[in-house]
Design an enzyme around this catalytic site. Structure first.
Site, PDB file in Angstrom:
ATOM      1  N   HIS A  61       0.840  -1.206   0.000  1.00  0.00           N
ATOM      2  CA  HIS A  61       0.000   0.000   0.000  1.00  0.00           C
ATOM      3  C   HIS A  61       0.865   1.243   0.000  1.00  0.00           C
ATOM      4  O   HIS A  61       1.933   1.291   0.627  1.00  0.00           O
ATOM      5  CB  HIS A  61      -1.022   0.007   1.146  1.00  0.00           C
ATOM      6  CG  HIS A  61      -0.479  -0.020   2.533  1.00  0.00           C
ATOM      7  ND1 HIS A  61      -0.079   1.123   3.207  1.00  0.00           N
ATOM      8  CD2 HIS A  61      -0.297  -1.033   3.415  1.00  0.00           C
ATOM      9  CE1 HIS A  61       0.315   0.807   4.428  1.00  0.00           C
ATOM     10  NE2 HIS A  61       0.211  -0.496   4.585  1.00  0.00           N
ATOM     11  N   ASP A 175       6.375   0.697   6.597  1.00  0.00           N
ATOM     12  CA  ASP A 175       4.974   0.291   6.536  1.00  0.00           C
ATOM     13  C   ASP A 175       4.235   1.341   5.701  1.00  0.00           C
ATOM     14  O   ASP A 175       3.812   2.357   6.232  1.00  0.00           O
ATOM     15  CB  ASP A 175       4.406   0.201   7.950  1.00  0.00           C
ATOM     16  CG  ASP A 175       2.943  -0.217   7.993  1.00  0.00           C
ATOM     17  OD1 ASP A 175       2.402  -0.595   6.937  1.00  0.00           O
ATOM     18  OD2 ASP A 175       2.346  -0.150   9.079  1.00  0.00           O
ATOM     19  N   GLU A 207      -4.800   2.347   2.872  1.00  0.00           N
ATOM     20  CA  GLU A 207      -4.852   1.147   3.711  1.00  0.00           C
ATOM     21  C   GLU A 207      -4.919   1.501   5.185  1.00  0.00           C
ATOM     22  O   GLU A 207      -5.634   0.861   5.963  1.00  0.00           O
ATOM     23  CB  GLU A 207      -3.624   0.272   3.423  1.00  0.00           C
ATOM     24  CG  GLU A 207      -3.679  -1.130   4.045  1.00  0.00           C
ATOM     25  CD  GLU A 207      -3.062  -1.222   5.440  1.00  0.00           C
ATOM     26  OE1 GLU A 207      -3.120  -2.307   6.045  1.00  0.00           O
ATOM     27  OE2 GLU A 207      -2.536  -0.204   5.945  1.00  0.00           O
ATOM     28  N   GLU A 208      -4.170   2.529   5.578  1.00  0.00           N
ATOM     29  CA  GLU A 208      -4.044   2.877   6.997  1.00  0.00           C
ATOM     30  C   GLU A 208      -5.325   3.458   7.600  1.00  0.00           C
ATOM     31  O   GLU A 208      -5.418   3.601   8.812  1.00  0.00           O
ATOM     32  CB  GLU A 208      -2.889   3.866   7.200  1.00  0.00           C
ATOM     33  CG  GLU A 208      -1.513   3.315   6.843  1.00  0.00           C
ATOM     34  CD  GLU A 208      -1.003   2.263   7.812  1.00  0.00           C
ATOM     35  OE1 GLU A 208      -1.747   1.900   8.755  1.00  0.00           O
ATOM     36  OE2 GLU A 208       0.121   1.795   7.636  1.00  0.00           O
ATOM     37  N   ASP A 230       2.944  -6.803   3.130  1.00  0.00           N
ATOM     38  CA  ASP A 230       2.883  -5.839   4.230  1.00  0.00           C
ATOM     39  C   ASP A 230       3.903  -6.199   5.298  1.00  0.00           C
ATOM     40  O   ASP A 230       4.563  -7.239   5.213  1.00  0.00           O
ATOM     41  CB  ASP A 230       1.470  -5.800   4.821  1.00  0.00           C
ATOM     42  CG  ASP A 230       1.073  -4.425   5.341  1.00  0.00           C
ATOM     43  OD1 ASP A 230       1.964  -3.672   5.773  1.00  0.00           O
ATOM     44  OD2 ASP A 230      -0.126  -4.108   5.327  1.00  0.00           O
ATOM     45  N   HIS A 319       4.597   2.256  12.747  1.00  0.00           N
ATOM     46  CA  HIS A 319       3.704   3.338  13.166  1.00  0.00           C
ATOM     47  C   HIS A 319       4.436   4.341  14.062  1.00  0.00           C
ATOM     48  O   HIS A 319       3.924   4.786  15.088  1.00  0.00           O
ATOM     49  CB  HIS A 319       2.442   2.792  13.842  1.00  0.00           C
ATOM     50  CG  HIS A 319       1.469   2.215  12.861  1.00  0.00           C
ATOM     51  ND1 HIS A 319       0.115   2.355  12.984  1.00  0.00           N
ATOM     52  CD2 HIS A 319       1.655   1.520  11.714  1.00  0.00           C
ATOM     53  CE1 HIS A 319      -0.499   1.760  11.970  1.00  0.00           C
ATOM     54  NE2 HIS A 319       0.439   1.238  11.179  1.00  0.00           N
TER      55      HIS A 319
END
Length: 355
Positions: A61, A175, A207-208, A230, A319
């Site tokens: 993504h 990510d 996606e997030e 991912d 994250h």
């Protein structure tokens, strides 16, 4: 590593992924028959092996966790909305880039100084709603002159770095720019390889914030098989226990997701992948998470159902502004996916659906 540097340092807030998409297009076009997009901005490259074979879709993504300007205070400080799953403890004093129509502005995330807090307040976690971004503006009008306005994306700052042990790489947005890079690498390795199918490889948007591109892109591809590319949580840092993440260690092989909140993988496809890894001598690890999910959570529900699996890498500090992963995991994931794709002919695909 040039591709990793370009992808990780590019800005790609959810819904505003154009910078990353442009890089992906540049890498994908020479490797494909055509480039396809959906109306939200997801991008995927088509490479035909056998036109009559099953459609194999792979996607990372484009987006990363980011922030968005909601308003500017009278004194010129930016208040913001998180885009994706931020943990407040990783945010304070971090540098960010505000992307405005007049250019990029560097800022820092601030809060009330601890020096003026009562003792009981110091022990409390600062909430995101109490944070702000300082861009050096003295008023709302000056911030407006700088080009700041509501809706502008705000991106973490972290230069891509090959670490002292060159197997480890650090950057923002691994990510999931690592998944984007894997989508390119698989197509690259398929250039001179016969494969009995049509491969679609690329990346989704948003996606997030709810697997949104994964909801729309399958309508363009109409896939028969899907692999989400991912990252996963690394369990090899201090404080992690074998009960929490028993197998997820950087450098010990790609991660196969056995369960997450969004999907239980297709068992026959899982067995095919694990058998292939064993035949090829590729180490694999397993991850099971009660929360979270990947794009496979949406794609496997497309149409009459799409056998799906999530394959990725153990990655530290996801994250946050800076994450770390191991290059061997990336290389082994590419090797595994190419080996599986070479097996996925019409007969093998039919056997997966033989209930």
């Amino acid at each position: 590593m040039t591709m990793f540097k370009e992808l990780t340092e590019a800005a790609g807030a959810p819904g505003q992924e154009e910078e990353v998409r442009g890089i992906m297009r540049r890498y994908l076009e020479p490797l494909s028959d055509e480039i396809l997009t959906d109306r939200l901005g997801s991008i995927i490259a088509k490479k035909t092996g056998s036109a009559d074979g099953p459609k194999i879709m792979l996607a990372g993504h484009l987006d990363e966790i980011a922030l968005m300007v909601t308003h500017v205070t009278s004194k010129g400080y930016i208040k913001f909305q998180p885009l994706g799953g931020w943990w407040s403890q990783v945010m304070l004093a971090q540098r960010v880039l505000v992307k405005t129509r007049k250019g990029d502005i560097v800022g820092v995330i601030g809060s009330k100084p601890p020096h003026v807090l009562a003792p009981e307040e110091r022990n409390k976690v600062v909430q995101i709603k109490d944070m702000f971004i300082d861009i050096g503006a003295s008023s709302a009008d000056e911030a407006k002159e700088f080009g700041v306005r509501p809706g502008d994306p705000i991106i973490p700052i972290c230069p891509f770095t090959v670490m002292k042990n060159e197997k480890f790489i650090m950057g923002k947005a691994l990510d999931n720019r690592a998944g984007c890079a894997l989508a390119v690498e698989v197509l690259k390795q398929l250039q001179d390889v016969q494969h009995p199918n049509v491969v679609f490889s690329g990346a989704t948007v948003q996606e997030e914030v709810g697997l949104r591109g994964a909801t729309t892109l399958p309508h363009v591809v109409e896939p028969d098989i899907f692999f989400a590319l991912d990252v996963g949580i690394a369990g090899d840092t201090p404080g992690m226990t074998d009960d929490q993440m028993p197998n997820s260690k950087c450098g010990k092989g790609p991660l196969i997701v056995l369960y997450d909140y969004s999907m239980v993988p297709h068992k026959k496809l899982l067995d095919l992948v694990l058998d292939t890894a064993e035949e090829e001598g590729i180490p694999v690890q397993f991850e099971s998470m009660p929360g979270g999910g990947t794009d496979a959570g949406k794609v496997h529900l497309y149409g009459k159902g799409v056998p799906s699996l999530s394959i990725g890498f153990a990655t530290r500090y996801i994250h946050s502004h800076a994450s770390i992963m191991h290059r061997d995991d990336f290389e082994n994931a590419a090797k595994l996916l190419v080996a599986v794709i070479k097996k996925l002919d019409e007969k093998t695909f039919a056997s997966l659906l033989n209930y």
